[in-house]
Scaffold this active site. Sequence first.
Site, PDB file in Angstrom:
ATOM      1  N   GLU A 172      -7.587 -26.980 -41.297  1.00 13.90           N
ATOM      2  CA  GLU A 172      -6.294 -26.366 -41.612  1.00 13.90           C
ATOM      3  C   GLU A 172      -5.646 -26.015 -40.281  1.00 13.90           C
ATOM      4  OE1 GLU A 172      -4.536 -23.351 -44.841  1.00 13.90           O
ATOM      5  OE2 GLU A 172      -5.692 -22.389 -43.277  1.00 13.90           O
TER       6      GLU A 172
ATOM      7  N   HIS B 222      -1.540 -32.610 -48.324  1.00 10.71           N
ATOM      8  CA  HIS B 222      -0.647 -31.987 -49.301  1.00 10.71           C
ATOM      9  C   HIS B 222       0.753 -32.590 -49.219  1.00 10.71           C
ATOM     10  CE1 HIS B 222      -2.656 -28.422 -51.189  1.00 10.71           C
ATOM     11  NE2 HIS B 222      -3.521 -28.618 -50.207  1.00 10.71           N
TER      12      HIS B 222
END
Length: 752
Positions: free
Chosen positions: A350, A369
């Site tokens: 991340e 995403h």
Amino acid sequence: MADDKKNLLLFFDRPTEPCFMQKGEEKSTFQIPDNFYPDKYKPLSNTLANRFGADSKSIPVSEIPLPNLQLPMELPYNDQFSLFVEKHRKMAGRLIDIFMGMRNVQDLISICSYCQLRINPYMFNYCLSVALLHRPDTKGLDIPTFAETFPDKFMDPKVFRRAREVSNVVTTGVRMPITIPQNYTAADSEPEQRVAYFREDLGINLHHWHWHLVYPFDAADRAVVNKDRRGELFYYMHQQIIARYTAERFCNNLGRINRYRNFREPIEEGYFPKLDSQVASRAWPPRFSGSTIRDLDRPVDQIRSDITELETWRDRFLQAIESNSIVLPNGSQMQLDEATGIDVLGNLMESSVISRNRVYYGDLHNMGHVFISFSHDPDHRNLESFGVMGDSATAMRDPVFYRWHSYIDDIFNIYKSKLPVYGDDRLDFPGIRVSSVSVEGGAGANTFATQWEQSTVDLSRGVDFTPRGSVLARFTHLQHDAFSYVIEVNNTSGRAATGTVRIFMAPTLDENGSPLSFEDQRRLMIELDKFTQPLSAGNNTVRRRSVDSSVTIPYERTFRGQGARPGDPGSAAAAEFDFCGCGWPHHMLIPKGTTTGYPVVLFAMVTNWDEDKVEQDLVGACNDAASYCGIRNRRYPDKRPMGFPFDRPAGPGVAILSDFLKPNMAIRECTIRFTDATRLRAQQGSNKMRTKPCGCRDEYTAKDIDAIIRKPYYYQKLPNNGGIIDRSNCLLSNLENVIDSNDNSASSNGKS
């Protein structure tokens, strides 16, 4: 000063109405300087400033020199906002820096008054929330839940048409709740709809949004991002989501999650969210079955990326695991050690300002995403924004979220599989023997009971341009009956000891009805609780209520507004009502089960607290749901790896769970029995309670006990100094009777 702090919360009230309109229960209006008005309102500034007269509480706003807001204002007011889009993160990071840099609360109110009229409401809400969580002078302020301020991200848009109708017809007095339909996004013929109650649960989606609020990506002050074991928490929190979702799938006759590992294959499942953005005035776009991700070329979002970039970042990540080292920006190698390697990898996965090499390892998780969320319009030719996978508040609604994160978890598991297996020196607790673990509750011995429940949430804060008053919505969610763990422990050391009790649950059978191997079962272990327990010499019976879980937060913290919060921010009264919104919703603690009884195994282990503890002061900390969220401004309160002892494979000879057991562990076969019926959440009346000079009352509800004497598993009792009084002893004489009489209400008044 206290009023100034509270006034900041008014910026969350009816977020798209200008701040010079009435806000909050006191009908407050911000009296902004003339040059703060946008051009469209400047000719009317005198009229607007005096519009409400004596019917409003006036809040003066000081005129201050304005910082450079060019970057955050690049996002149009009526667009969507996504933390996964790099351009949006940079804009948000700049606005967070501005809010964090204000000299005092009064200046913060001034800049917020200016920004609220110009900045995209979604981004404004996020950046102000991050600033309030991290500024020293706004500690004790509790931010309204995102479902209150922007309910459009969580429910059927038909609700808002009906809400405006009710608000205009019934302008005063009691308004009947509007029922939010259950399972409205697909027909029963769609197999994935069987687990829509999990994916579309309000509390679960709020948890995911709030986690990313507590752990932002970018800020000039690295301390805002660089929290203790942040990368490991990213790994573990999402790993637990996948374990829980898999259990729910098994309960509904669905197979394991099909990993999204080939970025060039079609995504089998479609998803039609049936949500409207009240800010963007657009319906959220669907993703059709069989969609594929394609190269992105969206100048409006400053995104130009092709699928090969995802594959390159993935391959570099896997190479780092294979070599047990990462490449630093200067080209040197940094070895990954057993203690911190997973944290380093989590921060690479991340991507954020604390990533060790952001350029080389890229932005795999976030851009995954983004690619999926733009699969319907990768080149912006249709002028569409991202789908639900592009927003942390809505991503968990989409089945592909779990496919993507299952693949991410598989990558982390490759690293975990390369670590040394745990030996007896780390698994056993010499002198401590756990002879049994069991469950007691209304459903019978070793049986968990679940059913549907309807609860009510007030949407009035987020329904703009309507008459004042409550706007109640009633939604249906899974719920379980309160229960208690009973653990029998024999301390043979001959002296008192302190242990950390770790409780997990896992399915026993796979989707085909075959027993799960240990390797499969350990990755499906769901953490239910973790707490510190004194153990006297000899036999000990340990009882622990389900409402005390270290994983979950109660209904009040998930959904309840802040209007009833007593005292000033930071006061003792406010501390007892301190809603810390990051935590798994308690009503989803236990999987759904089946009507015939779904088989699960309950696991309990006692480890040596002297080896687990982290020395730190936790007074005033938001600290009762730390397993998935950590503790605000503190270190993670457990030295062991997150998920211990199931975070890595076992040694040779461990084929099933019973092979893994040590003397300080025990298991119990249990069942989860689901009743397909719906109950209304109990509405508790207010009873006036008598108080004693010490501040104690003659009577206590289960909620009172939970709020006052509940201690998290890492709690260390401090001396009574500085005026801090531990009132728990005051309750002990009343505790046993109250728990007996209120056991059933504990689930509705506490974590339910």
